[in-house]
Design a protein around this motif. Structure first.
Motif, PDB file in Angstrom:
ATOM      1  N   LYS A 182     -34.311  13.737 -30.889  1.00  0.00           N
ATOM      2  CA  LYS A 182     -33.458  14.496 -30.064  1.00  0.00           C
ATOM      3  C   LYS A 182     -34.586  14.767 -28.906  1.00  0.00           C
ATOM      4  CE  LYS A 182     -31.981  19.147 -30.759  1.00  0.00           C
ATOM      5  NZ  LYS A 182     -32.122  20.793 -31.768  1.00  0.00           N
ATOM      6  N   ARG A 183     -33.699  15.195 -28.075  1.00  0.00           N
ATOM      7  CA  ARG A 183     -34.285  15.471 -26.361  1.00  0.00           C
ATOM      8  C   ARG A 183     -33.487  16.355 -26.253  1.00  0.00           C
ATOM      9  NH1 ARG A 183     -34.996  10.822 -22.195  1.00  0.00           N
ATOM     10  NH2 ARG A 183     -35.258  11.931 -20.169  1.00  0.00           N
ATOM     11  N   GLU A 184     -33.971  17.585 -25.327  1.00  0.00           N
ATOM     12  CA  GLU A 184     -33.652  18.388 -24.394  1.00  0.00           C
ATOM     13  C   GLU A 184     -34.362  18.692 -23.466  1.00  0.00           C
ATOM     14  OE1 GLU A 184     -33.235  22.413 -27.461  1.00  0.00           O
ATOM     15  OE2 GLU A 184     -33.224  21.499 -28.815  1.00  0.00           O
ATOM     16  N   GLU A 185     -33.184  19.405 -22.369  1.00  0.00           N
ATOM     17  CA  GLU A 185     -33.570  19.546 -20.624  1.00  0.00           C
ATOM     18  C   GLU A 185     -33.703  20.736 -20.281  1.00  0.00           C
ATOM     19  OE1 GLU A 185     -33.502  16.662 -18.088  1.00  0.00           O
ATOM     20  OE2 GLU A 185     -33.564  15.068 -18.983  1.00  0.00           O
ATOM     21  N   PHE A 186     -34.722  21.389 -19.521  1.00  0.00           N
ATOM     22  CA  PHE A 186     -34.291  22.672 -19.247  1.00  0.00           C
ATOM     23  C   PHE A 186     -35.331  22.739 -17.716  1.00  0.00           C
ATOM     24  CE2 PHE A 186     -36.090  22.582 -23.987  1.00  0.00           C
ATOM     25  CZ  PHE A 186     -34.607  23.538 -24.730  1.00  0.00           C
ATOM     26  N   ALA A 187     -33.941  22.712 -16.709  1.00  0.00           N
ATOM     27  CA  ALA A 187     -34.072  22.423 -15.906  1.00  0.00           C
ATOM     28  C   ALA A 187     -34.116  24.327 -14.686  1.00  0.00           C
ATOM     29  CB  ALA A 187     -33.623  21.992 -15.511  1.00  0.00           C
ATOM     30  N   SER A 188     -33.418  25.359 -15.704  1.00  0.00           N
ATOM     31  CA  SER A 188     -33.688  26.607 -15.514  1.00  0.00           C
ATOM     32  C   SER A 188     -33.955  27.807 -16.322  1.00  0.00           C
ATOM     33  CB  SER A 188     -32.474  26.694 -14.255  1.00  0.00           C
ATOM     34  OG  SER A 188     -30.996  26.826 -15.315  1.00  0.00           O
TER      35      SER A 188
END
Length: 424
Positions: free
Chosen positions: A231-237
């Motif tokens: 699983k991969r998650e990104e948080f840009a804000s």
């Protein structure tokens, strides 16, 4: 007086002892009712409210913004501050054979080797469960002065700062379902964390300026692809974090200011005094009951003992006679049996067809004399026989005449003399 509760706790059962002793860090996290997220120069609440900061490094500015967002809080309410991952240092060290209870201490001992240029006091956060996954362990560090300044700034605003944590590790990621990669796209540069069962297995950081160089970007992508995650998650804000914050997620990677720990320990000390007094009172009442019962039981047992002594008087007298008989006739009954017949037959078999000219036997020691063309062969034959021990030439042979001393392995006159005639 401060030592009295510890002495009392050691006297009570482990389960109750653990209950009374408590855990300052867990208790602090249990008090957390408010979370604040610092992202891109602004302080945010999980609900979406935010406050712009002039200087995101200034603890006073962060605390003032927190007071503006939260207002006045009750005494039992605490705040968890989520900082950018770049405010923390991540180090990896191989520590084979270290247990979960000593992992933090072992990592702290490696601080000078891991961070040789950092002379400021640091605080470490590490998950002891890492010892169950391998020998390489990741730990997070933050300057103690940063924690102290944040705690004091919040205290000046009437807020209780219970803990500080990297914002990526406050995400409810359900990492127990397999390895997961969390990527924080901070304006100063991305940070990628890989978690397995709540344990950091990889930490990558890159400065924003390095993203302008193709070599660094290519290496960054290779590192991300080297550990494929389920699983991969990104948080840009900050908005990406809304609805995902869990104060108790990855609690092992939380940092606790010294002021918060001291305040919690002071409360625990008061609770322990009250609990210890109650335990002593109950223990005093319960301890009186056995004494009353034992006093009655002692009289009954004493009467039974006297009766048994009277009944066993004749048996003790007979026993004394037996012991006296054994002491009197023991030197004769236990005199070692040299079994001369067997010894002679065995010697005859070993020496045949040679003949002896002299033989003496005394207290298990046998001395033989004779003539032979091969006295060494006779010596070796006697040495191989289990009936004999300490076989050797008593003196040098001459003209094929030999003198051999040996002992019977089946008798022990030294033990017999030591037992019955120790003074001789």
């Amino acid at each position: 007086m401060a030592q009295i509760p510890q002495k009392i706790l050691r006297l009570i059962p482990p389960g109750l002892q653990k209950l009374l002793a408590g855990n300052a860090r867990q208790e602090l996290m249990a008090r957390v009712q408010h979370c604040l997220l610092l992202f891109d120069g602004s302080l945010h609440t999980p609900a979406g409210d935010s406050c712009q900061l002039q200087d995101s490094k200034d603890a006073t500015a962060i605390a003032a913004a927190a007071r503006q967002l939260l207002g006045q809080l009750a005494e039992d309410e605490a705040v968890l501050l989520l900082l950018p991952p770049r405010e923390f240092l991540a180090t990896s060290q191989a520590l084979p054979g270290v247990g979960p209870d000593t992992l933090a201490s072992a990592m702290e001992l490696q601080q000078e080797n891991l961070l040789p240029t950092c002379e400021a006091p640091l605080q470490l956060a590490i998950n002891g469960h890492s010892t169950e996954l391998g020998d390489s362990h990741y730990g997070l560090w933050i300057e103690q002065s940063r924690l102290d300044s944040l705690y004091q700034a919040f205290a000046d605003q009437g807020l209780f700062l219970a803990a500080v944590k990297p914002r990526l590790l406050a995400v409810d990621s359900n990492s127990d379902k397999g390895e997961i990669r969390l990527i924080d796209q901070d304006p100063q540069g991305p940070t990628a964390l890989s978690l397995l069962e709540g344990v950091i297995t990889q930490c990558l950081q890159l400065d924003q300026i390095d993203l302008q160089q193709e070599a660094f970007v290519e290496q960054w992508q290779q590192e991300l692809q080297s550990r494929p995650s389920s699983k991969r998650e990104e948080f840009a804000s900050a908005a990406d974090y809304q609805g995902r914050i869990d104060p108790l997620a990855n609690i092992h990677y939380s940092f606790f200011p010294r002021g918060a720990l001291a305040a919690r320990k002071q409360e625990e000390r008061k609770q322990r005094l009250v609990a210890a007094a109650a335990v002593l009172l109950v223990a005093g009442l319960l301890s009186a009951v056995p004494f009353l019962y034992q006093s009655l039981q002692f009289r009954q047992v004493a009467a039974e003992l006297e009766q048994q002594r009277e009944m066993a008087a004749s048996a003790r007298a007979n026993q004394a006679r037996v012991v006296a008989f054994e002491n009197r006739w023991g030197p004769l009954n236990d005199f070692p049996d040299q079994n001369v017949r067997q010894a002679l037959f065995t010697l005859q078999e070993a020496l045949a067809p040679e003949r002896l000219s002299s033989l003496e036997i005394s207290e298990g020691l046998i001395s033989i004399q004779g003539s032979s063309e091969a006295p060494q062969a006779i010596l070796q034959s006697l040495e191989q026989d289990p009936l004999f021990t300490e076989v050797g030439f008593a003196r040098a042979t001459s003209n094929a005449r030999y003198y051999i001393d040996l002992r019977l392995s089946t008798v022990n006159f030294d033990s017999y003399m030591l037992r019955y005639f120790p003074d001789e």
